[in-house]
Every structure is written in structure tokens, then in C-alpha cells.
Write a protein that holds these residues in place. Structure first.
Motif, PDB file in Angstrom:
ATOM      1  N   ARG A 183       0.904  -1.157  -0.186  1.00  0.00           N
ATOM      2  CA  ARG A 183      -0.235   0.185   0.113  1.00  0.00           C
ATOM      3  C   ARG A 183       0.842   1.280  -0.068  1.00  0.00           C
ATOM      4  NH1 ARG A 183      -5.727   0.883   1.325  1.00  0.00           N
ATOM      5  NH2 ARG A 183      -5.678  -1.272   1.381  1.00  0.00           N
ATOM      6  N   SER A 184       0.578   2.276  -0.907  1.00  0.00           N
ATOM      7  CA  SER A 184       1.331   3.414  -1.005  1.00  0.00           C
ATOM      8  C   SER A 184       1.416   4.366   0.232  1.00  0.00           C
ATOM      9  CB  SER A 184       0.946   4.257  -2.290  1.00  0.00           C
ATOM     10  OG  SER A 184       1.088   3.257  -3.287  1.00  0.00           O
ATOM     11  N   LYS A 185       2.518   4.786   0.504  1.00  0.00           N
ATOM     12  CA  LYS A 185       2.580   5.643   1.778  1.00  0.00           C
ATOM     13  C   LYS A 185       2.001   7.137   1.443  1.00  0.00           C
ATOM     14  CE  LYS A 185       6.307   3.330   3.864  1.00  0.00           C
ATOM     15  NZ  LYS A 185       7.805   3.364   4.263  1.00  0.00           N
ATOM     16  N   ALA A 186       2.231   7.565   0.300  1.00  0.00           N
ATOM     17  CA  ALA A 186       2.028   8.716  -0.077  1.00  0.00           C
ATOM     18  C   ALA A 186       0.941   8.701  -1.323  1.00  0.00           C
ATOM     19  CB  ALA A 186       3.039   9.429  -0.758  1.00  0.00           C
ATOM     20  N   ARG A 187      -0.292   9.457  -1.286  1.00  0.00           N
ATOM     21  CA  ARG A 187      -1.464   9.488  -2.224  1.00  0.00           C
ATOM     22  C   ARG A 187      -1.928  10.758  -2.357  1.00  0.00           C
ATOM     23  NH1 ARG A 187      -6.939   7.731  -0.654  1.00  0.00           N
ATOM     24  NH2 ARG A 187      -8.127   7.385  -2.795  1.00  0.00           N
ATOM     25  N   ASN A 188      -2.141  11.047  -3.511  1.00  0.00           N
ATOM     26  CA  ASN A 188      -2.840  12.386  -3.825  1.00  0.00           C
ATOM     27  C   ASN A 188      -3.771  12.351  -4.879  1.00  0.00           C
ATOM     28  OD1 ASN A 188      -0.682  14.420  -2.614  1.00  0.00           O
ATOM     29  ND2 ASN A 188       0.511  12.989  -3.660  1.00  0.00           N
ATOM     30  N   VAL A 189      -4.947  13.230  -4.861  1.00  0.00           N
ATOM     31  CA  VAL A 189      -5.889  12.919  -5.747  1.00  0.00           C
ATOM     32  C   VAL A 189      -6.348  14.537  -6.028  1.00  0.00           C
ATOM     33  CG1 VAL A 189      -8.493  12.511  -5.989  1.00  0.00           C
ATOM     34  CG2 VAL A 189      -7.132  11.088  -4.656  1.00  0.00           C
ATOM     35  N   ALA A 190      -6.397  14.742  -7.453  1.00  0.00           N
ATOM     36  CA  ALA A 190      -6.633  16.265  -8.024  1.00  0.00           C
ATOM     37  C   ALA A 190      -7.785  16.130  -9.081  1.00  0.00           C
ATOM     38  CB  ALA A 190      -5.493  16.468  -8.567  1.00  0.00           C
ATOM     39  N   LEU A 191      -8.798  16.891  -9.114  1.00  0.00           N
ATOM     40  CA  LEU A 191      -9.532  16.989 -10.031  1.00  0.00           C
ATOM     41  C   LEU A 191      -9.678  18.446 -11.056  1.00  0.00           C
ATOM     42  CD1 LEU A 191     -12.506  15.984 -11.037  1.00  0.00           C
ATOM     43  CD2 LEU A 191     -13.492  17.580  -9.491  1.00  0.00           C
ATOM     44  N   PHE A 192      -9.785  18.145 -12.265  1.00  0.00           N
ATOM     45  CA  PHE A 192      -9.348  19.150 -13.236  1.00  0.00           C
ATOM     46  C   PHE A 192     -10.616  19.523 -13.948  1.00  0.00           C
ATOM     47  CE2 PHE A 192      -5.000  17.313 -13.168  1.00  0.00           C
ATOM     48  CZ  PHE A 192      -4.506  17.981 -12.054  1.00  0.00           C
ATOM     49  N   GLY A 193     -10.761  20.782 -14.536  1.00  0.00           N
ATOM     50  CA  GLY A 193     -11.642  21.307 -15.616  1.00  0.00           C
ATOM     51  C   GLY A 193     -11.084  21.427 -16.833  1.00  0.00           C
ATOM     52  N   LEU A 194     -11.620  21.081 -17.994  1.00  0.00           N
ATOM     53  CA  LEU A 194     -10.914  21.095 -19.205  1.00  0.00           C
ATOM     54  C   LEU A 194     -12.021  21.513 -20.280  1.00  0.00           C
ATOM     55  CD1 LEU A 194      -9.857  18.114 -17.976  1.00  0.00           C
ATOM     56  CD2 LEU A 194      -7.769  19.026 -19.424  1.00  0.00           C
ATOM     57  N   GLU A 195     -11.436  22.202 -21.155  1.00  0.00           N
ATOM     58  CA  GLU A 195     -12.305  22.817 -22.460  1.00  0.00           C
ATOM     59  C   GLU A 195     -12.491  21.990 -23.407  1.00  0.00           C
ATOM     60  OE1 GLU A 195     -14.051  25.505 -22.113  1.00  0.00           O
ATOM     61  OE2 GLU A 195     -13.275  26.506 -20.576  1.00  0.00           O
ATOM     62  N   SER A 196     -12.146  20.772 -23.798  1.00  0.00           N
ATOM     63  CA  SER A 196     -12.095  19.949 -24.704  1.00  0.00           C
ATOM     64  C   SER A 196     -11.625  18.596 -24.284  1.00  0.00           C
ATOM     65  CB  SER A 196     -11.520  20.399 -25.924  1.00  0.00           C
ATOM     66  OG  SER A 196     -10.002  20.292 -26.072  1.00  0.00           O
ATOM     67  N   PHE A 197     -11.989  17.628 -25.006  1.00  0.00           N
ATOM     68  CA  PHE A 197     -11.465  16.314 -25.243  1.00  0.00           C
ATOM     69  C   PHE A 197     -10.064  16.184 -25.645  1.00  0.00           C
ATOM     70  CE2 PHE A 197     -10.884  11.862 -26.993  1.00  0.00           C
ATOM     71  CZ  PHE A 197     -10.822  11.480 -25.743  1.00  0.00           C
ATOM     72  N   GLU A 198      -9.588  17.117 -26.319  1.00  0.00           N
ATOM     73  CA  GLU A 198      -8.226  17.075 -26.864  1.00  0.00           C
ATOM     74  C   GLU A 198      -7.341  17.491 -25.771  1.00  0.00           C
ATOM     75  OE1 GLU A 198      -4.706  16.862 -28.680  1.00  0.00           O
ATOM     76  OE2 GLU A 198      -6.698  16.158 -29.677  1.00  0.00           O
ATOM     77  N   LYS A 199      -7.778  18.615 -24.934  1.00  0.00           N
ATOM     78  CA  LYS A 199      -6.985  19.030 -23.945  1.00  0.00           C
ATOM     79  C   LYS A 199      -6.661  17.929 -22.638  1.00  0.00           C
ATOM     80  CE  LYS A 199      -7.423  23.948 -24.421  1.00  0.00           C
ATOM     81  NZ  LYS A 199      -6.176  24.333 -24.766  1.00  0.00           N
ATOM     82  N   ALA A 200      -7.811  17.058 -22.657  1.00  0.00           N
ATOM     83  CA  ALA A 200      -7.848  15.884 -21.861  1.00  0.00           C
ATOM     84  C   ALA A 200      -6.825  14.839 -22.303  1.00  0.00           C
ATOM     85  CB  ALA A 200      -9.309  15.324 -21.636  1.00  0.00           C
ATOM     86  N   GLN A 201      -6.680  14.789 -23.482  1.00  0.00           N
ATOM     87  CA  GLN A 201      -5.560  13.712 -23.923  1.00  0.00           C
ATOM     88  C   GLN A 201      -4.369  14.479 -24.048  1.00  0.00           C
ATOM     89  OE1 GLN A 201      -6.655  11.768 -27.982  1.00  0.00           O
ATOM     90  NE2 GLN A 201      -8.132  13.450 -27.947  1.00  0.00           N
ATOM     91  N   GLN A 202      -3.973  15.652 -24.083  1.00  0.00           N
ATOM     92  CA  GLN A 202      -2.891  16.414 -23.890  1.00  0.00           C
ATOM     93  C   GLN A 202      -2.670  16.211 -22.301  1.00  0.00           C
ATOM     94  OE1 GLN A 202      -2.795  20.437 -25.177  1.00  0.00           O
ATOM     95  NE2 GLN A 202      -3.920  19.961 -27.099  1.00  0.00           N
ATOM     96  N   ALA A 203      -3.508  16.452 -21.379  1.00  0.00           N
ATOM     97  CA  ALA A 203      -3.216  16.205 -20.152  1.00  0.00           C
ATOM     98  C   ALA A 203      -2.744  14.969 -19.556  1.00  0.00           C
ATOM     99  CB  ALA A 203      -4.343  16.495 -19.016  1.00  0.00           C
ATOM    100  N   PHE A 204      -3.342  13.854 -20.294  1.00  0.00           N
ATOM    101  CA  PHE A 204      -2.957  12.348 -20.282  1.00  0.00           C
ATOM    102  C   PHE A 204      -1.585  12.051 -20.584  1.00  0.00           C
ATOM    103  CE2 PHE A 204      -3.391   8.134 -21.497  1.00  0.00           C
ATOM    104  CZ  PHE A 204      -2.966   7.523 -20.210  1.00  0.00           C
ATOM    105  N   ARG A 205      -1.223  12.720 -21.664  1.00  0.00           N
ATOM    106  CA  ARG A 205       0.364  12.672 -22.237  1.00  0.00           C
ATOM    107  C   ARG A 205       1.148  13.152 -21.192  1.00  0.00           C
ATOM    108  NH1 ARG A 205      -2.138  13.511 -27.245  1.00  0.00           N
ATOM    109  NH2 ARG A 205      -1.883  15.663 -27.285  1.00  0.00           N
ATOM    110  N   VAL A 206       0.913  14.455 -20.554  1.00  0.00           N
ATOM    111  CA  VAL A 206       1.783  15.005 -19.677  1.00  0.00           C
ATOM    112  C   VAL A 206       1.989  14.359 -18.410  1.00  0.00           C
ATOM    113  CG1 VAL A 206       2.225  17.130 -18.466  1.00  0.00           C
ATOM    114  CG2 VAL A 206       1.511  17.139 -20.803  1.00  0.00           C
ATOM    115  N   ALA A 207       0.641  13.716 -17.905  1.00  0.00           N
ATOM    116  CA  ALA A 207       0.703  13.012 -16.742  1.00  0.00           C
ATOM    117  C   ALA A 207       1.489  11.577 -16.840  1.00  0.00           C
ATOM    118  CB  ALA A 207      -0.631  12.657 -16.435  1.00  0.00           C
ATOM    119  N   LYS A 208       1.450  10.934 -17.935  1.00  0.00           N
ATOM    120  CA  LYS A 208       2.277   9.800 -18.186  1.00  0.00           C
ATOM    121  C   LYS A 208       3.769  10.072 -18.228  1.00  0.00           C
ATOM    122  CE  LYS A 208       0.382   8.115 -21.955  1.00  0.00           C
ATOM    123  NZ  LYS A 208       0.237   7.029 -23.302  1.00  0.00           N
ATOM    124  N   SER A 209       4.117  11.278 -18.728  1.00  0.00           N
ATOM    125  CA  SER A 209       5.473  11.843 -18.912  1.00  0.00           C
ATOM    126  C   SER A 209       5.989  12.078 -17.712  1.00  0.00           C
ATOM    127  CB  SER A 209       5.595  12.786 -19.892  1.00  0.00           C
ATOM    128  OG  SER A 209       6.941  13.217 -20.045  1.00  0.00           O
TER     129      SER A 209
END
Length: 436
Positions: A183-209
Motif C-alpha cells: 500500500r502506498s504511503k503517499a497518495r494524492n488526488v486532484a480534479l481538473f476542468g478542461l475545455e475539450s477532449f483534445e486537452k484531456a488527451q494532452q493532460a494524459f500525455r503529460v501525466a504519463k510523462s
């Protein structure tokens, strides 16, 4: 979903593997059809009798058989509740590699039988990789004793994999050994608002990186789904403004300082690049659970008005949300979507696990309506087939999708599945009328 109902005269509740063996042997010899039943939280009618099949409930087989704190390997009865197992593991500083909204009632045997995906797949992978061994009873009463607790066992065909996702059509799972991570000792949760699905994909790419090894969930939600959660639960939204799309991310790691630095760098980047319009970061466990409830609450809230058509689909990520838009346009053009009581469709909602390209398309209705259903099926499945997607990402086939397997599987693959079914269950007593 209140769509399927049989008329069983008998429910059998075995207390041991030997009980299951005796029941199946008797039923097989007397050509009595059976349907295995776990927590009954499925969405495709897989655990519901179609006619008068005998229900074999696993609810009494609910023991945690063993846990090895060094290897992290747990052995449980099939009827063990997922949340019970996870709470047990929490005391041992481990975590179950599967998390579902139905964790308070679903059973691990049912999870394995349907190859449930859930919220942690991005981080921990599928049950095909985490399940080390299975104990199951075949239709003739033979006990398949393959409850290995080894991570490596390269001795012949891996028969247990047929039972993972087999939906009780070739036998009943009675025990499972599974690899459970720390079980992880450090856990964080965040919620974002985005203007388009394209920006959601961009956010996912950045998150993976940028978040890489600590990224444990990346969930997508649309505005219509969030509006329904707000309306049904009468809650105040975590973000001040409304956006077409929302993403919920979770990180899990072992070093709080290290994780915080990575998360801050990620947040700074997506905000400065105008990828994310607004966001909120949970400050404690209570806020984490609150943010997660905006994602996990969608599935229940869309059924508030009466009925809901649910589609669980795998779609290539760039086209993930296109199906929601096309479905919404199709139903709106037919004059079926609106606020008044004369409109059967309340709304079309898209959400799901963006991290593994799994969309949940939900059409909220005031009642189950043939006109709506005819516009949805086979349209949804044809749309999926045209993009080489899957008509079932994580809920299985059951009764709801058995007629649509051909949209995702070739004739050769279907024939092979039928041959396996015939080999294990020549008398056809195991969960008939389902799967294929």
C-alpha cells in the motif's frame, strides 16, 4: 438495471469446495442447469437465471484463507467481499490490485470470473496478470486444484486463464490466489476542468510523462455526468465553474516529498500551457474520498430517473469520446432527448478509465423504451466494430452481449470459444444462454 429476471425455484448456498463439487456432480448427472452467483453487481445479466436454472450462491464461502506478508500473496474463498479483503490488507500495509464502485458487495470470485477492470488497472494491471492460481469445480464435479502461490510456473498450458473472464460457463471458481502490492504511503488526488477532449488527451500525455511510475488513475468525466451527480446528490461542486470535461487523477508512491514535487511540477505545467482551465487538489483523506465520489457516483446517479442503458467499451483513445457525441446527436435528431416527461431520454453521458481507453457510455431514460433501444443497438456495436474496438471492456458478455460477440471477435475465435465450452461442459449445464 432491472432488465433481467428468471424464475428459479432453488438457491443452493454451498459452504465448501466439496459442497460445490457434490452439487455440480448431481446437477450434471441429472441435466439440471445452474447459474453461479456472486455479489450480483454485474451489468450484463451474467449472474441472473434466464429461466429456472438453479442458483449456486457463493456467499457462504467468504473466508480469507491465508496471506504472506513477505510475498504479498493472498488466498481467499470465491465469496470473499472485495472491500473486506482490501480492509484486511490495509492492516498488513498491502492493497488489493482491484478497486470498483461495487466493492462493498461484489465478490472476488465474481470479479475474477468476469475479469473486472476497475479503477486501479492503470497502475496494477489486469487480473490476468495478478491472479496466480485458481481452485475451481468443473461441471462433472471434478475439483481443478490449480491454487498456485508461485509467481513463476511455466509447466504447460495456463488453464486458469480460461476461468478469468469465463463468467462461470466452464466451471465455478471456489478459491483464488492473488498478488497484492504494498500500500502506498503517499497518495494524492486532484480534479481538473478542461475545455475539450483534445486537452484531456494532452493532460494524459503529460501525466504519463511527468508522473510516470506514481500515476495510479486517470479518469475522464463529462459535464452531463457531473450535472447528474450534482442534481441527484444535491451537492456543491468542487470547482467554481463548469467545464465540458473533467479529469480526476490519483498518484500513489512511497515518498511523500518526492511525489509532491512531481505533482506540483505537473500542475504548474498543465496550467501554464492552458491545458487545464481549473483544478483542485485534495488536502486530506476526506477530500480525496469526496473528489472520488464525483467519479464513482455517476453510475448510480444516471439511473435516478428510471432506467439506464449502459455500454462498457474499449475504443482507440483519440476517438474515445466521439461515440458519446454521435449517440447524443442520433437520439436528439430522433426527438427522444429532452427535459419534459414526454421525452424518454434524460441524457447521454460519457465517463470512464482514460488510462486504459475504456469508455462507459450511459443513456439515462425514464423507462426502458424499445424505440430508444432500437436506435442504440446495433448502432453502438457497429460503431465500435468500425474502429476495431471491443464491445465489452470490463463487464463481460453475460446475457446482454452474447449476440454481439461477432462485432469484436472473428468467426474463428468464436468457434474456438465454443469448442472450449463444449469440452469442459458437454451437457451444457453451466450458466446456459450466456456468453456465446
Amino acid at each position: 438495471m432491472r432488465k433481467y429476471k428468471g424464475c428459479s425455484k432453488l438457491v443452493v448456498k454451498p459452504g465448501s469446495t466439496q459442497d460445490v463439487s457434490k452439487v455440480l456432480r448431481y446437477c450434471n448427472e441429472n441435466s439440471l442447469a445452474v447459474v453461479p452467483q456472486g455479489g450480483n453487481s454485474g451489468l450484463v445479466g451474467g449472474s441472473v437465471p434466464v429461466y429456472d436454472e438453479i442458483v449456486i450462491s457463493m456467499s457462504r464461502m467468504n473466508r480469507i484463507r491465508s496471506f504472506d506478508g513477505t510475498s504479498g500473496i493472498m488466498v481467499v474463498d470465491a465469496g470473499c467481499i472485495l472491500e473486506v479483503a482490501d480492509k484486511f490488507l490495509a492492516e498488513k500495509n498491502h492493497i488489493f490490485p482491484l478497486d470498483l464502485g461495487a466493492k462493498g458487495s461484489c465478490q472476488i470470485g465474481g470479479n475474477v470470473a468476469t475479469n473486472a477492470g476497475g479503477l486501479r488497472l492503470l497502475r496494477y494491471g489486469s487480473l490476468h496478470g495478478n491472479v496466480l492460481g485458481i481452485e475451481a469445480v468443473l461441471p462433472d464435479g471434478t475439483v481443478m486444484d490449480d491454487l498456485s502461490t508461485l509467481r513463476k510456473n511455466n509447466t504447460g498450458y495456463d488453464i486458469k486463464q480460461l476461468f478469468i473472464g469465463g463468467e462461470g460457463t466452464i466451471g465455478i471458481i471456489t478459491g483464488v490466489s492473488i498478488l497484492c502490492p504494498q500500500r502506498s504511503k503517499a497518495r494524492n488526488v486532484a480534479l481538473f476542468g478542461l475545455e475539450s477532449f483534445e486537452k484531456a488527451q494532452q493532460a494524459f500525455r503529460v501525466a504519463k510523462s511527468q508522473l510516470a511510475e506514481i500515476l495510479s488513475a486517470f479518469e475522464l468525466m463529462d459535464e452531463q455526468g457531473q450535472s447528474m451527480v450534482e442534481f441527484v446528490n444535491q451537492r456543491t461542486r468542487p470547482l467554481d465553474s463548469r467545464y465540458p470535461f473533467y479529469c480526476l487523477i490519483e498518484t500513489s508512491g512511497s515518498n511523500p516529498e518526492h511525489d509532491s514535487e512531481k505533482l506540483e511540477a505537473f500542475l504548474e505545467h498543465v496550467m501554464s500551457e492552458d491545458i487545464v482551465s481549473d483544478g483542485v487538489l485534495a488536502q486530506d483523506e476526506t477530500q480525496m474520498q469526496s473528489l472520488w465520489s464525483w467519479r464513482e457516483g455517476i453510475s448510480e446517479c444516471v439511473g435516478h430517473w428510471g432506467g439506464v442503458y449502459k455500454y462498457d467499451l474499449s475504443i482507440p483513445l483519440p476517438e474515445l469520446y466521439n461515440l458519446v457525441e454521435d449517440t447524443r446527436e442520433r437520439l436528439t435528431s430522433a426527438g427522444l432527448v429532452g427535459d419534459g416527461d414526454t421525452f424518454p431520454v434524460v441524457g447521454v453521458v460519457g465517463f470512464g478509465h482514460m488510462g486504459d481507453s475504456n469508455l462507459h457510455l450511459n443513456v439515462a431514460t425514464r423507462r426502458y423504451d424499445k424505440e430508444v433501444e432500437q436506435l442504440l443497438e446495433p448502432f453502438v456495436y457497429e460503431w465500435i466494430a468500425g474502429r476495431n474496438g471491443s464491445v465489452s471492456a470490463e463487464h463481460g458478455l453475460g446475457l446482454a452481449k452474447k449476440a454481439y460477440v461477432g462485432y469484436s471477435r472473428s468467426d474463428t475465435m468464436i468457434r474456438l470459444m465454443q469448442q472450449i465450452k463444449t469440452l469442459y461442459d458437454p451437457n451444457g449445464i453451466m450458466n446456459p444462454y450466456k456468453y456465446i
